[in-house]
Design a protein around this motif. Structure first.
Motif, mmCIF file in Angstrom:
data_model
loop_
_atom_site.group_PDB
_atom_site.id
_atom_site.type_symbol
_atom_site.label_atom_id
_atom_site.label_comp_id
_atom_site.label_asym_id
_atom_site.label_seq_id
_atom_site.Cartn_x
_atom_site.Cartn_y
_atom_site.Cartn_z
ATOM 1 N N UNK B 639 37.244 47.197 40.773
ATOM 2 C CA UNK B 639 36.137 47.641 41.606
ATOM 3 C C UNK B 639 35.650 46.526 42.526
ATOM 4 N N UNK B 640 36.044 45.276 42.233
ATOM 5 C CA UNK B 640 35.433 44.154 42.940
ATOM 6 C C UNK B 640 36.488 43.269 43.582
ATOM 7 N N UNK B 641 37.493 43.875 44.222
ATOM 8 C CA UNK B 641 38.508 43.067 44.896
ATOM 9 C C UNK B 641 38.093 42.842 46.352
ATOM 10 N N UNK B 642 38.803 41.894 47.023
ATOM 11 C CA UNK B 642 38.544 41.693 48.444
ATOM 12 C C UNK B 642 39.301 42.762 49.227
#
Lengths: 220, 665
Positions: B639-642
């Motif tokens: 959910x928190x990738x670049x």
């Protein structure tokens, strides 16, 4: 369908793939945008040749749209944007150009390997054309992944869209309405992205997307 | 057919009315009254159409060009009867019981919809309508389970129930997909006509066993049942336990006996094994339980096991071409379906009455209610006797018929069946005995002795609607036990349609006897036993009154050597269950008791602490749950990738798929 027209069509599509490769290793933004113009110009030629070869006059309109907007308006506007952003003299830090080129060659091989058996019974005019169009799309995607600068990502996105356009021109029967609406959506996407670029710049003093990641609090 | 459909529409309309008029006081009688009326009409229609030719109806609803197929044949009609009998009883009970409902707006809209879905499942004649009704049934009952959502345990029960309902729906969906074949004919008529290859049929059968077993409560898919059934309001618990599990049995019978043709003999071994294990483990869970409603829910698991033993026997006989045996076993199973619907609803009504009167579900805090609630106690006692399979009540008849079916042909050719059928006989006998012990505990601790808490002392008899529902079902228990021949004859058309033969007609026999095979082998006469019990009881009372003194004597109760006569020193549910817990619990439930005696001079109390583990939950459900938890924890990072990594993921996925395509060619 004469062999000659098939050969010309395939040559133009091959030029487009070549232009994609040219874009892949440009580290200066003005040069990259020149290549994008060239890319769109070759696309316009290829689509026009398809129009002639298939006897489909509506494809001339597509070619005209590509020539005016994609080869003319958009690269020029992007150039001015780059100048105004003051990044036209910067070198983009692209890591592993050689490796990227090799990967690109692999992608072209892959798309030929996949598409040629699938289109075995298709029209000879379409056959290799579709495979080359898929290569252009994959190369555009590869470039989007490897670049860090928002402007070069936009250029990569536009080259990817060119690949889709190329496939569509060969598909014989894509309605003009769809074509025009795609062209307009690309234009609007370009406008929106342009506005966003300035906003990003205003806020972060750079258009390097790493700044965005840092702002979101991500670890890399 | 049309009448049943009209009743379903009436129930749906009542659901809408329930949603609109939930908060006003007249909403309750409107909804429950309408449900009662619709269920009564539909139930009588079902009863009347058991002997009639199948009627079908295609509605232009559902998927375009396919429509919704409905069919009312003998089996459906019997289940329509059972479903609406339970529904009518629950609605009658709820007319009084639901007066104490704290959140009517969370019950009234869903209750009639639940009833309508139950009806729709049994009359559906194509996979789409069936699954739609099945999911509607699950969803409506889930809403009822979490009606009292402030209690954390109810929310957890609802969550577990929802997951298991999804598993069940998924398994059935896959089973129907297999049965439909590549042609994709989803109506039951085409599935019936098509002949599946053995491999496909076997896979479909296992999936159906999972899908319907998860809904009915077959072990090890039962985990949700003792959580969810007690969490709902009591009249809904009665419906879920008494009726919804029967609808799952219907689904199994419909697919395994009707749509699949004749399954092989090993399928019967599978069903027999599942049934036997379910019967014994279900009752053992119940013995350890001191929450009245949860005890009843665990008993539902046991009774589902008994029904599945009957179905497994019928499959075994059918695979070997013993039509008479298959008819006997299937009749026994369907008889038990009716019986369990009646007495389990009755018992849940009783538990609901106790809950209303005292606010307690824990048996250890009840006691002595027979003085305060004589009507409820009497009806509950009848239900306890019936579920413990005591003659002359109905539970005895169906279990006796199951045993008769086992004894009919213990010499089937396959070794698996030779071993499995006697084993199941032993398991069934054990389950019946333990059920007796369990209900002695349930009745004795709750209603006999002296009140253990203030709440139990202050209990009041419940209202007349609830009592009417309980006494009605108690009368049905007695009636079906005394006149079993009538029910056996009623089942004959359904059984004949499924296995090609039915039990010999019983009502014509002299003295209303029940003779499953031949008079020389075995016979049972409920009327005679009832007459004997009634006569001997009357005679005893007469003798006692004639020869004993009329004078009332008061004497000190025997105090077991404890001069302290507080109610807490009574025999408790835990102490009653202790011998059984020691015999079975050590190995099966890892039960452990620790006794702490304070050293001399210490004035602290001595303590006995017991610890019980649920092996199925800990070995099967917990690891799966933990694995899913860990996997989702790992996935959460995605959910928190670049942005570039997201793009790279798309790119890699695309290239991987293209590579797969290239290599696959």
């Amino acid at each position: 369908m004469s062999t000659f027209s098939i050969d010309v069509a395939n040559t133009l599509a091959g030029f487009l793939v070549l232009a994609s490769f040219l874009m892949l290793y440009q580290v200066r933004l003005p040069a990259l945008l020149n290549m994008l113009g060239l890319h769109a110009f070759i696309l316009a030629m290829a689509v026009a040749w398809q129009a002639y070869a298939q006897g489909a006059p509506e494809l001339y309109v597509t070619a005209l749209i590509a020539l005016v907007f994609k080869a003319g308006v958009i690269p020029v506007a992007l150039q001015r944007m780059v100048v105004r952003l003051g990044i036209h003299r910067e070198l983009e830090a692209v890591t592993g150009i050689g490796l990227t080129m090799l990967a690109g060659i692999g992608l072209v091989a892959l798309s030929l390997e996949v598409m040629l058996p699938v289109t075995a019974h298709a029209d000879p005019l379409t056959r290799e054309y579709i495979a080359l169009a898929l290569s252009v799309v994959l190369l555009g995607l590869l470039m989007m992944v490897t670049r860090r600068n928002a402007v070069s990502q936009v250029a990569a996105f536009l080259s990817m869209e060119n690949g889709i356009d190329l496939a569509a021109a060969a598909a014989q029967g894509m309605p003009l309405v769809v074509e025009i609406s795609i062209a307009f959506s690309v234009l609007i996407a370009f406008l929106v992205i342009g506005v966003f670029l300035f906003r990003i710049r205003e806020r972060f003093d750079t258009v390097d997307v790493r700044a965005l990641d840092e702002f979101r609090g991500e670890r890399r | 057919m049309i009448l049943v459909l009209v009743c379903v529409l009436a129930l749906l309309a009542a659901g809408v009315a329930g949603a609109v008029r939930a908060r006003v006081p007249e909403g309750r009688p409107i909804v429950y009254g309408a449900s009662l009326g619709a269920c009564a009409v539909a139930g009588l229609t079902g009863l009347a159409s058991i002997g009639l030719a199948p009627s079908t109806l295609t509605l232009p609803l559902g998927l375009p060009w396919i429509g919704a197929h409905l069919r009312l044949d003998a089996l459906s009609a019997f289940f329509v009867f059972v479903v609406n009998l339970g529904g009518a009883g629950a609605s009658l009970y709820a007319l009084g019981y639901a007066r104490h409902e704290s959140a009517p707006e969370r019950v009234l809209p869903f209750y009639p919809v639940f009833l309508a879905a139950l009806n729709l499942v049994v009359i559906a004649d194509d996979a789409f309508s069936f699954l739609f009704a099945w999911e509607l049934m699950s969803l409506a009952s889930w809403a009822l389970v979490v009606a009292h959502h402030r209690a954390a345990e109810n929310v957890r029960a609802g969550y577990v129930y929802l997951i298991m309902a999804a598993v069940s729906g998924m398994a059935l969906l896959l089973a129907f997909g297999l049965l439909a074949g590549p042609g994709g004919h989803y109506d039951f008529a085409s599935m019936r006509a098509a002949v599946a290859t053995p491999g496909i049929a076997a896979l479909a059968l296992v999936l159906v066993l999972i899908g319907t077993g998860a809904k009915a409560g077959l072990i090890p898919l039962h985990a949700w049942l003792p959580l969810a059934h007690p969490a709902a309001p009591s009249h809904v618990s009665a419906l879920m336990s008494g009726v919804m599990t029967k609808v799952a049995v219907y689904a199994f019978v419909r697919i395994a006996f009707d749509l699949l043709g004749t399954p092989p003999w090993w399928a019967a071994v599978l069903v027999l094994a599942a049934g036997g294990v379910t019967a014994v483990l279900g009752v053992l869970y119940a013995v350890m339980e001191h929450d009245l409603k949860r005890l009843l829910a665990n008993h539902t698991v046991e009774n589902i096991g008994i029904i599945f033993i009957g179905l497994g026997l019928a499959m075994a006989f059918r695979a070997n071409g013993v039509a008479a045996g298959a008819a006997l076993a299937l009749t026994a199973a369907l008889f038990h379906v009716f019986n369990h619907a009646v007495f389990k609803s009755l018992l849940f009504f009783g538990a609901g009455a106790v809950l209303t009167a005292t606010g307690e579900r824990d048996m250890e805090r009840l006691g002595g209610l027979i003085h305060r609630m004589p009507g409820t106690s009497f009806a509950f006692l009848i239900g306890c006797a019936a579920i413990s399979a005591l003659p002359p009540l109905n539970g005895f008849v169906s279990e006796w018929l199951t045993f008769q079916a086992m004894l009919l042909r213990p010499d089937l050719p396959q070794w698996g069946l030779k071993v499995m059928i006697p084993t199941d006989g032993a398991l069934l006998a054990l389950a019946a005995a333990l059920a007796g012990a369990c209900f002695v505990k349930a009745f004795g601790v709750t209603f006999l002795g002296r009140a253990r808490t203030q709440a139990a002392t202050a209990a009041q008899e419940v209202d007349r609607w609830s009592l009417a529902a309980m006494f009605g079902f108690a009368a049905l228990c007695l009636l079906a036990g005394v006149l079993p021949g009538a029910l056996v004859d009623l089942l004959a058309p359904a059984v004949r349609a499924l296995v090609g033969q039915s039990m010999p007609a019983q009502l014509a026999l002299p003295w209303l006897s029940l003779i499953p095979v031949a008079a020389a082998r075995s016979s049972y006469n409920g009327l005679l036993i009832f007459g004997f019990i009634a006569a001997s009881t009357w005679l005893t009372i007469m003798v006692v009154h004639r020869f004993a003194s009329h004078a009332l004597r008061r004497a000190p109760a025997w105090d077991c050597g404890f001069p302290d006569a507080r109610p807490q020193t009574q025999y408790t549910a835990s102490s009653f269950a202790q011998p059984l817990r020691r015999v079975f619990g050590g190995a099966l439930f890892a039960a452990r008791e620790t006794v702490t005696v304070p050293p001399p001079g210490d004035i602290g109390p001595a303590r006995i602490e017991k610890e019980i583990h649920d092996p199925i939950w800990e070995r099967m459900y917990a690891p799966v749950g933990n694995a899913v938890w860990r996997a989702s924890g790992t996935m959460n990072r995605l959910q928190f990738l670049t942005i570039r990594r997201y793009l790279a993921m798309v790119f890699v996925a695309l290239v991987a798929l293209l590579l797969a395509l290239a290599l696959w060619q």
